[in-house]
Design a protein around this motif. Sequence first.
Motif, PDB file in Angstrom:
ATOM      1  N   PRO A 135       0.847  -1.193   0.000  1.00 17.24           N
ATOM      2  CA  PRO A 135       0.000   0.000   0.000  1.00 17.24           C
ATOM      3  C   PRO A 135       0.881   1.242   0.000  1.00 17.24           C
ATOM      4  N   ARG A 136       0.543   2.234  -0.818  1.00 16.11           N
ATOM      5  CA  ARG A 136       1.281   3.501  -0.816  1.00 16.11           C
ATOM      6  C   ARG A 136       0.296   4.638  -0.802  1.00 16.11           C
ATOM      7  N   GLY A 137       0.393   5.461   0.225  1.00 12.65           N
ATOM      8  CA  GLY A 137      -0.536   6.578   0.337  1.00 12.65           C
ATOM      9  C   GLY A 137      -0.634   7.022   1.765  1.00 12.65           C
ATOM     10  N   GLY A 138      -1.780   7.568   2.150  1.00 18.50           N
ATOM     11  CA  GLY A 138      -1.976   8.095   3.489  1.00 18.50           C
ATOM     12  C   GLY A 138      -2.074   6.992   4.534  1.00 18.50           C
ATOM     13  N   GLY A 139      -1.972   7.406   5.803  1.00 13.84           N
ATOM     14  CA  GLY A 139      -2.008   6.472   6.925  1.00 13.84           C
ATOM     15  C   GLY A 139      -3.277   5.626   6.954  1.00 13.84           C
ATOM     16  N   ALA A 140      -4.413   6.219   6.575  1.00 15.89           N
ATOM     17  CA  ALA A 140      -5.684   5.486   6.651  1.00 15.89           C
ATOM     18  C   ALA A 140      -5.677   4.314   5.684  1.00 15.89           C
ATOM     19  N   LEU A 141      -5.188   4.558   4.459  1.00 13.46           N
ATOM     20  CA  LEU A 141      -5.113   3.490   3.461  1.00 13.46           C
ATOM     21  C   LEU A 141      -4.211   2.354   3.959  1.00 13.46           C
ATOM     22  N   ILE A 142      -3.046   2.740   4.469  1.00 15.22           N
ATOM     23  CA  ILE A 142      -2.082   1.730   4.902  1.00 15.22           C
ATOM     24  C   ILE A 142      -2.659   0.905   6.057  1.00 15.22           C
ATOM     25  N   GLN A 143      -3.277   1.581   7.015  1.00 13.44           N
ATOM     26  CA  GLN A 143      -3.872   0.869   8.142  1.00 13.44           C
ATOM     27  C   GLN A 143      -4.967  -0.086   7.683  1.00 13.44           C
ATOM     28  N   GLN A 144      -5.762   0.353   6.717  1.00 12.29           N
ATOM     29  CA  GLN A 144      -6.842  -0.509   6.221  1.00 12.29           C
ATOM     30  C   GLN A 144      -6.248  -1.809   5.648  1.00 12.29           C
ATOM     31  N   VAL A 145      -5.169  -1.675   4.924  1.00 12.15           N
ATOM     32  CA  VAL A 145      -4.549  -2.861   4.317  1.00 12.15           C
ATOM     33  C   VAL A 145      -3.947  -3.752   5.408  1.00 12.15           C
ATOM     34  N   VAL A 146      -3.166  -3.131   6.310  1.00 11.95           N
ATOM     35  CA  VAL A 146      -2.490  -3.908   7.354  1.00 11.95           C
ATOM     36  C   VAL A 146      -3.512  -4.661   8.219  1.00 11.95           C
ATOM     37  N   GLU A 147      -4.616  -3.991   8.528  1.00 12.46           N
ATOM     38  CA  GLU A 147      -5.573  -4.604   9.454  1.00 12.46           C
ATOM     39  C   GLU A 147      -6.464  -5.653   8.812  1.00 12.46           C
TER      40      GLU A 147
END
Lengths: 422, 422
Positions: free
Chosen positions: B208-220
């Motif tokens: 994932p590359r982008g803002g924190g919300a996007l990254i967290q959504q992927v990680v979680e």
Amino acid sequence: MATIDISIAQTIEEKAIKANQAAKSLRLVTELEKNEALYALAEHLEKNIDFILKENRKDIEAAQKKYDAAYIDRLSLNENRVIDFANSLKEVAKLDDPVGETISNWTLENGLKVEKIRVPLGVIGMIYEARPNVTVDATGLALKSGNAIILKGGSSAIHSNKAIVSVMHSALSNTRVPKDAVQFIESTDRNATKALFKMKQHIDVLIPRGGGALIQQVVENATVPVLETGVGNCHLYIDREADTEKALNILINAKTDRPAVCNALETLIVHEKWLEKNATELIEVLNKHQIQVHGDEKAVRFIPGASLADETDWKNEYLSLEIAIKVVGHLDEACDHIETYGTKHSEAIVTENQETAKAFLSMIDAAALYHNASTRFTDGGALGFGAEIGISTQKLHARGPMGLKELTTCKYVMTGNGHIRA
Amino acid sequence: MATIDISIAQTIEEKAIKANQAAKSLRLVTELEKNEALYALAEHLEKNIDFILKENRKDIEAAQKKYDAAYIDRLSLNENRVIDFANSLKEVAKLDDPVGETISNWTLENGLKVEKIRVPLGVIGMIYEARPNVTVDATGLALKSGNAIILKGGSSAIHSNKAIVSVMHSALSNTRVPKDAVQFIESTDRNATKALFKMKQHIDVLIPRGGGALIQQVVENATVPVLETGVGNCHLYIDREADTEKALNILINAKTDRPAVCNALETLIVHEKWLEKNATELIEVLNKHQIQVHGDEKAVRFIPGASLADETDWKNEYLSLEIAIKVVGHLDEACDHIETYGTKHSEAIVTENQETAKAFLSMIDAAALYHNASTRFTDGGALGFGAEIGISTQKLHARGPMGLKELTTCKYVMTGNGHIRA
């Protein structure tokens, strides 16, 4: 229920925080000091054999009502097994410390020095099942690589693990490795495991070791990164140009040496021309070793007593003296079958044709590939890693047997003289 | 709704399966053939600038109603930017191919040869936001490292990305790299992203590359392994024994060169003795560069116009010309603050004392550490990696800038002569 969950999660978070603090202290502990701690662990385990065996009896008695002989065997300790634990810690002490190694270094045109250095991961969460040896082995590898460890063993080994950890804690009290670097989760509640899954801020990696169900549970629910160890649905392809003796020796070794382990053979793929020539000898060794055969239509025609294989035979590990046999007319068919059903663990080809071997080794995507050798070598000890914490079947971070290096990460250290970026 | 979800998931699974098939073919594509494909991509992008810019206009027009100027700027293409895309593909073509490299090799006492070889990961799922350059950059790095890629860009760049991918597909049609190695998910439905999260059997890694919300959504939510790129809450510690000129130059470079990027400085930690001596000059440069200060109580006393910092100042990235300033009396305080609030991205110390520098570099756990240099160097290009697909803030697999090597894994190839395990 909600109250219980919260209190379990809190206790576990406290342990994770302690492990994290200990991991920080470990950054400054030297190789010599880590080795002294490992020898202290070994010595205390040897001194406390009676206590450990007494506690282990409790687990065995409880297990006898519930589990089969193989399970009880994995759970059972005796004097020699505890001495083996101690010896394996001494072996780990002798291995090179990976921490601090300069992995690579270079200087940029502007004079900024770049160094890539190996450092510990930090906190390892180890989630495992019945074998109490994992408690010792994982601790030894974690500490040697400068990591703290949180141990969550199976409930059936709770007394054994508790005893081993209490001995290890008392051993560490006179060393430079903090006692808190080894955390043990006593709760046998399933929520205890789940609490570990989400503690990203305290735990750097989870390593599940055990059956497929345990591993899947961790992979599917954890937000902490996972090093997946896993299922080995291993194949042997006997090519048209295979040497008969090599092929049969490797087949029998891979299938029968230890059928219950992940690097044991599950499916034999055989070229029809080789089978036509060698059917008698193949049948003879299969019978001699009492291997039960499930074959495709062609295999069933050749091999007396074989039953017809279905999808589950191709897909699953037997972990016993059973084998699936598929007959093919071409290497590509063998590769396609492995691609479809393999678990990317260990795959072997027997052939005297170097070109065929090369094609197989390039086409197949797996952690370990063998040309004219048994899949049984996929093991940290056998391949010369010194020790292993598990065999990774994933592709990120580590693939195949994971030793000390696989418990580390890196950091880049840049040294300048007031360097700024233009 | 349920019907829509299923059909989106099916379409995406079909694309993932095609990517996987393409990844298999890529195992046999040579370095020369991969480079030819990259040059073909570059050439076709240059030839189709008008078409790409026309489609990009549609995205810009739609975005103008919803987003601010900075966002529009990230989304906007012009002739030079497209030429830059093409040039960066040519640069990637010139980089060494990591695939096939022998990472290490040895022979066991029994004669079994062991070789650890670098191989592609397989299928990369790239999930990103507005910047259309990621579509090209990620494709170039994926193909050069022998991987197939599934692109899921942000909905605001949909026309641009679609145009770029259609040009890339036509470019690949005359090369040895299969067109299916580049899959593009057109659906802008959020469920399209979610469908990618669970496709473990087809996708080897999600980036994932982008803002924190996007990254967290992927990680979680992902069960596919994730390479986390992320937030950089970067610190600069100016030690008591820091050289004034170096300290101020590095401070201004790290804070103002590009305040919105992840390697920009967010918090300055300064030793009180240095501050007492250098307050006037510090205030002068902060004013000159119009940097707004949020300080702890001591800092506020020294720096006119500074507001009192609270927890959010220490915790978050400003990504603008604001800075948090903390005054400390000892290195340990600085390290503790970084340990508490840092995101393990980039951390710097300015000091002339080698022992202090050494202690900082050993104690701080982050991807990139700097002694007397700006945090702005944490970048694949700046550090000499050639190109980067993102900056990893996690510890597993890759840490810091990720280039071609970080898009590979390994396999062990064992060559024997009938070797079996005793």
